[in-house]
Design a protein around this motif. Structure first.
Motif, PDB file in Angstrom:
ATOM      1  N   GLN A   7       0.840  -1.202   0.000  1.00  0.00           N
ATOM      2  CA  GLN A   7       0.000   0.000   0.000  1.00  0.00           C
ATOM      3  C   GLN A   7       0.874   1.250   0.000  1.00  0.00           C
ATOM      4  O   GLN A   7       0.624   2.197  -0.747  1.00  0.00           O
ATOM      5  CB  GLN A   7      -0.921   0.007   1.218  1.00  0.00           C
ATOM      6  N   VAL A  11       0.975   4.312  -2.852  1.00  0.00           N
ATOM      7  CA  VAL A  11       0.731   5.716  -2.520  1.00  0.00           C
ATOM      8  C   VAL A  11       1.938   6.566  -2.914  1.00  0.00           C
ATOM      9  O   VAL A  11       1.783   7.642  -3.506  1.00  0.00           O
ATOM     10  CB  VAL A  11       0.393   5.880  -1.021  1.00  0.00           C
ATOM     11  N   GLU A  56      -6.644   6.668  -7.955  1.00  0.00           N
ATOM     12  CA  GLU A  56      -7.737   5.784  -7.523  1.00  0.00           C
ATOM     13  C   GLU A  56      -7.219   4.364  -7.312  1.00  0.00           C
ATOM     14  O   GLU A  56      -7.566   3.710  -6.322  1.00  0.00           O
ATOM     15  CB  GLU A  56      -8.881   5.811  -8.542  1.00  0.00           C
ATOM     16  N   GLY A  59      -5.659   3.913  -4.086  1.00  0.00           N
ATOM     17  CA  GLY A  59      -6.543   4.069  -2.941  1.00  0.00           C
ATOM     18  C   GLY A  59      -6.511   5.454  -2.318  1.00  0.00           C
ATOM     19  O   GLY A  59      -6.988   5.652  -1.212  1.00  0.00           O
ATOM     20  N   VAL A  60      -5.978   6.428  -3.057  1.00  0.00           N
ATOM     21  CA  VAL A  60      -5.864   7.788  -2.522  1.00  0.00           C
ATOM     22  C   VAL A  60      -7.171   8.559  -2.716  1.00  0.00           C
ATOM     23  O   VAL A  60      -7.560   9.350  -1.862  1.00  0.00           O
ATOM     24  CB  VAL A  60      -4.684   8.532  -3.179  1.00  0.00           C
ATOM     25  N   THR A  62     -11.412   8.467  -4.374  1.00  0.00           N
ATOM     26  CA  THR A  62     -12.558   7.694  -4.857  1.00  0.00           C
ATOM     27  C   THR A  62     -13.342   8.614  -5.788  1.00  0.00           C
ATOM     28  O   THR A  62     -13.226   9.841  -5.707  1.00  0.00           O
ATOM     29  CB  THR A  62     -13.482   7.229  -3.712  1.00  0.00           C
ATOM     30  N   ARG A  75      -9.903  10.004  -0.338  1.00  0.00           N
ATOM     31  CA  ARG A  75     -10.378   8.926   0.531  1.00  0.00           C
ATOM     32  C   ARG A  75      -9.898   9.176   1.957  1.00  0.00           C
ATOM     33  O   ARG A  75      -8.714   9.377   2.193  1.00  0.00           O
ATOM     34  CB  ARG A  75      -9.872   7.571   0.050  1.00  0.00           C
ATOM     35  N   ALA A  78      -6.458   7.924   3.562  1.00  0.00           N
ATOM     36  CA  ALA A  78      -5.658   7.407   2.453  1.00  0.00           C
ATOM     37  C   ALA A  78      -4.163   7.623   2.655  1.00  0.00           C
ATOM     38  O   ALA A  78      -3.356   6.838   2.176  1.00  0.00           O
ATOM     39  CB  ALA A  78      -6.096   8.050   1.142  1.00  0.00           C
TER      40      ALA A  78
END
Length: 112
Positions: A7, A11, A56, A59-60, A62, A75, A78
């Motif tokens: 993760q 990022v 996206e 996961g930073v 949405t 997010r 995030a």
């Protein structure tokens, strides 16, 4: 190796680009529609959408589509993985300085 490194890598890769960092800075203020986000950048919309896809996928951000309008949101949490990793990199001397600072504040409060 901690289990959050995948993760973290995602990022960091997403934030390595100045356009994507600027998008995150803008979204930290409030959600925005794609056209509003793209406006300050001198690039074609498809190119800008690729930047959003990277964010996206990491996961930073949405996004949600209502009709023809796509709204993008940062997010919640995030970037917590960055704080976690950076915290782990602090040296023992920094931790000692933090404890000393806390002690000095408490001592000063007792004296007043």
């Amino acid at each position: 190796m901690p289990n959050y490194y995948d993760q973290l890598d995602g990022v960091l890769r997403a934030l390595a680009d100045p356009t994507r960092r600027a998008v995150v800075e803008r979204l930290a203020k409030s959600p925005a529609v794609v056209s509003e986000l793209a406006e300050p950048f001198a690039m074609a919309l498809p190119s800008f959408l690729q930047h959003l896809r990277v964010l996206e996928d990491a996961g930073v951000i949405t996004s949600e589509k209502h009709g023809r309008v796509r709204t993008v949101t940062l997010r919640p949490g995030a970037l917590d993985v960055l704080h976690l990793w950076l915290g782990e990199q602090r040296t023992p001397a920094e931790h000692q300085a933090d404890r000393l600072g806390i002690h000095l504040v408490r001592t000063a409060q007792k004296e007043h």
